[in-house]
Structure formats: C-alpha cells, structure tokens
Design a protein around this motif. Sequence first.
Motif, PDB file in Angstrom:
ATOM      1  N   VAL A 433      74.456 -18.998 102.529  1.00 45.65           N
ATOM      2  CA  VAL A 433      75.438 -18.064 101.975  1.00 45.65           C
ATOM      3  C   VAL A 433      76.497 -18.860 101.229  1.00 45.65           C
ATOM      4  O   VAL A 433      77.143 -19.756 101.794  1.00 45.65           O
ATOM      5  CB  VAL A 433      76.092 -17.208 103.078  1.00 45.65           C
ATOM      6  CG1 VAL A 433      77.124 -16.260 102.471  1.00 45.65           C
ATOM      7  CG2 VAL A 433      75.044 -16.435 103.848  1.00 45.65           C
ATOM      8  N   GLU A 434      76.681 -18.554  99.956  1.00 48.43           N
ATOM      9  CA  GLU A 434      77.726 -19.192  99.149  1.00 48.43           C
ATOM     10  C   GLU A 434      79.029 -18.404  99.298  1.00 48.43           C
ATOM     11  O   GLU A 434      79.071 -17.206  99.035  1.00 48.43           O
ATOM     12  CB  GLU A 434      77.305 -19.241  97.681  1.00 48.43           C
ATOM     13  CG  GLU A 434      78.362 -19.868  96.773  1.00 48.43           C
ATOM     14  CD  GLU A 434      78.013 -19.746  95.303  1.00 48.43           C
ATOM     15  OE1 GLU A 434      78.828 -20.187  94.466  1.00 48.43           O
ATOM     16  OE2 GLU A 434      76.934 -19.189  94.996  1.00 48.43           O
ATOM     17  N   ILE A 435      80.085 -19.086  99.725  1.00 44.90           N
ATOM     18  CA  ILE A 435      81.390 -18.459  99.899  1.00 44.90           C
ATOM     19  C   ILE A 435      82.181 -18.643  98.614  1.00 44.90           C
ATOM     20  O   ILE A 435      82.408 -19.774  98.168  1.00 44.90           O
ATOM     21  CB  ILE A 435      82.146 -19.065 101.093  1.00 44.90           C
ATOM     22  CG1 ILE A 435      81.287 -18.994 102.363  1.00 44.90           C
ATOM     23  CG2 ILE A 435      83.472 -18.355 101.288  1.00 44.90           C
ATOM     24  CD1 ILE A 435      80.940 -17.597 102.792  1.00 44.90           C
ATOM     25  N   VAL A 436      82.592 -17.545  97.999  1.00 41.00           N
ATOM     26  CA  VAL A 436      83.317 -17.579  96.729  1.00 41.00           C
ATOM     27  C   VAL A 436      84.726 -17.037  96.973  1.00 41.00           C
ATOM     28  O   VAL A 436      84.913 -15.823  97.086  1.00 41.00           O
ATOM     29  CB  VAL A 436      82.602 -16.740  95.655  1.00 41.00           C
ATOM     30  CG1 VAL A 436      83.359 -16.800  94.337  1.00 41.00           C
ATOM     31  CG2 VAL A 436      81.169 -17.216  95.478  1.00 41.00           C
ATOM     32  N   PRO A 437      85.757 -17.907  97.047  1.00 35.79           N
ATOM     33  CA  PRO A 437      87.123 -17.416  97.227  1.00 35.79           C
ATOM     34  C   PRO A 437      87.734 -17.020  95.884  1.00 35.79           C
ATOM     35  O   PRO A 437      87.586 -17.723  94.880  1.00 35.79           O
ATOM     36  CB  PRO A 437      87.847 -18.624  97.831  1.00 35.79           C
ATOM     37  CG  PRO A 437      87.077 -19.811  97.359  1.00 35.79           C
ATOM     38  CD  PRO A 437      85.658 -19.382  97.143  1.00 35.79           C
ATOM     39  N   VAL A 438      88.428 -15.885  95.869  1.00 31.91           N
ATOM     40  CA  VAL A 438      89.091 -15.412  94.646  1.00 31.91           C
ATOM     41  C   VAL A 438      90.514 -15.009  95.010  1.00 31.91           C
ATOM     42  O   VAL A 438      90.786 -14.540  96.119  1.00 31.91           O
ATOM     43  CB  VAL A 438      88.343 -14.212  94.022  1.00 31.91           C
ATOM     44  CG1 VAL A 438      86.974 -14.632  93.517  1.00 31.91           C
ATOM     45  CG2 VAL A 438      88.208 -13.057  95.010  1.00 31.91           C
ATOM     46  N   GLN A 439      91.424 -15.211  94.044  1.00 32.51           N
ATOM     47  CA  GLN A 439      92.824 -14.868  94.269  1.00 32.51           C
ATOM     48  C   GLN A 439      93.185 -13.499  93.705  1.00 32.51           C
ATOM     49  O   GLN A 439      94.034 -12.799  94.258  1.00 32.51           O
ATOM     50  CB  GLN A 439      93.741 -15.928  93.648  1.00 32.51           C
ATOM     51  CG  GLN A 439      93.715 -17.265  94.365  1.00 32.51           C
ATOM     52  CD  GLN A 439      94.724 -18.236  93.795  1.00 32.51           C
ATOM     53  OE1 GLN A 439      95.201 -18.062  92.666  1.00 32.51           O
ATOM     54  NE2 GLN A 439      95.050 -19.262  94.562  1.00 32.51           N
ATOM     55  N   THR A 440      92.558 -13.129  92.582  1.00 28.79           N
ATOM     56  CA  THR A 440      92.886 -11.872  91.927  1.00 28.79           C
ATOM     57  C   THR A 440      91.615 -11.117  91.558  1.00 28.79           C
ATOM     58  O   THR A 440      90.504 -11.661  91.642  1.00 28.79           O
ATOM     59  CB  THR A 440      93.711 -12.126  90.654  1.00 28.79           C
ATOM     60  OG1 THR A 440      92.919 -12.893  89.728  1.00 28.79           O
ATOM     61  CG2 THR A 440      95.002 -12.869  90.969  1.00 28.79           C
ATOM     62  N   LEU A 441      91.794  -9.887  91.122  1.00 32.21           N
ATOM     63  CA  LEU A 441      90.673  -9.112  90.620  1.00 32.21           C
ATOM     64  C   LEU A 441      90.062  -9.748  89.387  1.00 32.21           C
ATOM     65  O   LEU A 441      88.851  -9.677  89.174  1.00 32.21           O
ATOM     66  CB  LEU A 441      91.141  -7.688  90.293  1.00 32.21           C
ATOM     67  CG  LEU A 441      91.008  -6.624  91.380  1.00 32.21           C
ATOM     68  CD1 LEU A 441      91.586  -5.297  90.892  1.00 32.21           C
ATOM     69  CD2 LEU A 441      89.564  -6.442  91.789  1.00 32.21           C
ATOM     70  N   GLN A 442      90.905 -10.392  88.571  1.00 34.66           N
ATOM     71  CA  GLN A 442      90.395 -11.068  87.372  1.00 34.66           C
ATOM     72  C   GLN A 442      89.419 -12.176  87.758  1.00 34.66           C
ATOM     73  O   GLN A 442      88.374 -12.336  87.125  1.00 34.66           O
ATOM     74  CB  GLN A 442      91.569 -11.639  86.569  1.00 34.66           C
ATOM     75  CG  GLN A 442      91.186 -12.258  85.229  1.00 34.66           C
ATOM     76  CD  GLN A 442      90.742 -11.220  84.225  1.00 34.66           C
ATOM     77  OE1 GLN A 442      91.268 -10.122  84.188  1.00 34.66           O
ATOM     78  NE2 GLN A 442      89.749 -11.570  83.412  1.00 34.66           N
ATOM     79  N   ASP A 443      89.764 -12.945  88.800  1.00 35.00           N
ATOM     80  CA  ASP A 443      88.855 -14.008  89.264  1.00 35.00           C
ATOM     81  C   ASP A 443      87.543 -13.410  89.756  1.00 35.00           C
ATOM     82  O   ASP A 443      86.459 -13.946  89.481  1.00 35.00           O
ATOM     83  CB  ASP A 443      89.514 -14.811  90.394  1.00 35.00           C
ATOM     84  CG  ASP A 443      90.761 -15.541  89.920  1.00 35.00           C
ATOM     85  OD1 ASP A 443      90.896 -15.743  88.699  1.00 35.00           O
ATOM     86  OD2 ASP A 443      91.595 -15.883  90.785  1.00 35.00           O
ATOM     87  N   ALA A 444      87.622 -12.295  90.489  1.00 33.97           N
ATOM     88  CA  ALA A 444      86.399 -11.667  90.992  1.00 33.97           C
ATOM     89  C   ALA A 444      85.521 -11.175  89.857  1.00 33.97           C
ATOM     90  O   ALA A 444      84.287 -11.296  89.907  1.00 33.97           O
ATOM     91  CB  ALA A 444      86.768 -10.518  91.932  1.00 33.97           C
TER      92      ALA A 444
END
Length: 449
Positions: A433-444
């Motif tokens: 499972v690759e964990i993808v951290p995002v700070q904002t909706l734009q990053d997501a």
Amino acid sequence: MAKTKTQYVCQACGHIEIKWMGRCPGCGEWNTLVEETVAPMRSTAVAATKASPQPIQSIPAQTEQRFQTGMTECDWVLGGGIVPGSLVLIGGDPGIGKSTLLLQLSQAIASQQKRVLYVSGEESASQIKLRAERLGTVHDELYVLAETDLDLVIESAMQVKPDFLIVDSIQTVFRPSLTSAPGSVAQVRECTGMLLRVAKSHNIATFIVGHVTKDGALAGPRMLEHMVDAVLYFEGERHHMYRVLRAVKNRFGSTNELAVFEMHDNGLQEVSNPSLLFLSERQTIVPGSAVVAAMEGRRPLLLEVQALVAPTGFATPRRMATGADYTRVNMLLAVLERRMGMQVQACDAYVNVAGGVRVDEPAVDLGIAMALVSSHRDRPLARGDIYIGEVGLTGEVRTVTRLAERLREAQKLGFQRCVIPAGQTVTESFPGVEIVPVQTLQDAMLRAF
C-alpha cells in the motif's frame, strides 16, 4: 358523585395542558393534544433506606455476566452479548424486518437451552408460527403469547420464567388501570416502567419494539429512550437487501456500533465482511466514483461514494445527498468552487453512498470532494485508490481518528494507494500500500489525476 378530572396530553412530547390547543406549546406539533382522564394518586409510601455517600474507590467493582445471542453481529452491536436484566429498545420502519430479526434471535438463544417468551400485540400466535416455520426458527424453548394486556403478560412471564423476553410492540400493550388509549404517552411510559421493574427484579433480559414516526425518530415520549439501557435502530431501504443494526445508546458497551445483515427469503443472514459486500458491484472505470474508509464504532467500513455533476436546466441548481450529510455536501461544493476554481454554480450535484448506508463522519469529506471533481472533469479516479481525510473551509485536509484501522482494512481488500492527511503520521507499515500524504485539496487533485 365526584366529577372526573381530565387533562390534555401531547402524544409527541408529553406536555400537559388543562384545555385543548391546536398546537402543543412544548414541541410545536399540531393536533397532538389528546384528552385523558387524570388517574387518582396512589399512596406508594415505603420504608426508605438511608444511603450515605462513600468513596468511589471503596465501591466493589462488578462485571456484567453476559450470554451470547448466537448471532455474532448482534453480539458486536450489544457490546459483547446480552446482559441479564437489561432493557433494550429496538426501532425501525414498518416492514423493515424487526420481527424477523427478533424471531431469529429468539431461536438462536433458545438453542442454548435458554427459555424465550415472545409476546406479540400485533400478530396472532398462528401468524408467528407460520413465520417461524418459514424461517426455520421453531424450538421447544420458544414460547409465544399473543396478548396486549400488560398485567396478563407479566403474569404469564412469572409462570414461564423466561431468560429472554420480547414485547412487540410497546405501543400496542396497555395497562387496564389507566384510562388512556394504548400507544398514548401515559400508557407507553407506564408500560415501559413496569417492564423495567420486572426486568431488573427478576433478572430477565427484555427487548421491546418501538414504532417510529415518519421522520425516522422513535414514536412516543423522549423519556422512553432515557428509561431503557440500550437503544438500537434497524435501518435500510425496503427495496434493498441490506439491513443495518445500529446502537445509538448502550449502558453496557460502546455506542455507534454497526452490524450488517442481508435479507433473503429464509430470513436475515449476517454479513461478516460488509466492506467487501458494499464494493462488490463497483464499476471498473467510471467518473464520479471514489472509495472512502468510514468508522462505525470500532469497525472500519469501506464504501463507494458516487457523485454526478451535470449542467442544470433550471434557474436554481439542485443539490441532493443520499447517505451523506446534505449540509457537508453543500459546504464541499462551496470549497471546490471558491478554493479550487471549479465552476458548479450552474450545475446540478448529486451524491450517493452505495448500498443504502448512511455516513455522517467528517473523514469521508475528501472522498466526496474527489468524486465531485471526477464527475465534473469526466475523468475517472484510479480503481486502487482510497481517500481518507476531513476537508476544512480553506481547502486543507485535516487529520482523522483511528487511521491505522482504516488503512489495515484497505490493505486487506487489496487497495494499492491511500491518500491521507499530511499532518498525520503512520507508524505502522502496510506492505503493498502506497501512502500518499496531502495537505490541501489541490494536492489531492494533482496526485489523483
């Protein structure tokens, strides 16, 4: 001859007035005041035992001796089993399957050589026998009584001496000593109090069925939910085969637990892995579909969120949400338009949680937002992605509770990538499972497309 005194009692909240009024001053409902005879006060003086305060550390601890129901999902919702002497209220829409569930529960308990008394005020004994034969729940330790007089019900219970008592329903039974009609506030309150005293004094686990209003709330006075030890809701769409048993109050266990059942011709069947069931009909590649991880009590639940954004033909666009919080969906649309530049002021927006499940927690915000973006752009999200996070008004992705359990469930079902809040650390490793951290909706959005 003394004149009989009457009063007007609201059937929704129990408010009392000396004269009839069209609208109840207590709850604001219309045409709910019903005339009832004032019962004379009875002397209930008993020798009072004086109780003195004591330090909490000196009070001996007691553990509840539970017995299993024979249905794992019901044990999960009840907090590990049924506590003898407890009073449980179960409510649900008409025809949703409450009587079916309780009849199967009765057979499972009777199979453990425990005596069960099923009291029905809505059906005859022959009707219950026909349903029991269809469901295969006939047992020697299962007793059936078709009666609405609560005094006779309690008299029969003292003769049978059951370990488990079911009253279906509390709105149909009555006490002859009260002049009000069955189902009135006075009758419901008095009958529930009588059943509570019997359950506690004779250590009989008791389930009572409560009717619900058109708004989905339990009918009768709000005091009814305060008197019982646990309140369960049996929910689901009548045209769906899935049913959800949810605990909203439990003095002997955790609240907000959830159990999933599947309705068949031969009754309800337990669903041990509801995440797999709810995702089984998901399309391979389609815009507007995202998978979220919600927590129902201690159980992680993976659900598919579907969104449809289309140009409107009306002056005011329509906003509809099924299974999700309508207010939060509107908030997410405003955040997407203001912070992400997504033009939705001239578009209808529909959000649906597949499977007929209702989810209210903020951790599904990111999944709903990504489903809306996917539908608006007409670009599908990756099938192996799952989205976890709360979305704030500034477009930031905020942390959620119990992230490890959600990721563990996603790993078990084969998801390859999990988009999570950047402010949350993951101490446990999840191979594959690759964990993808995002700070904002734009990053997501950048990572998703």
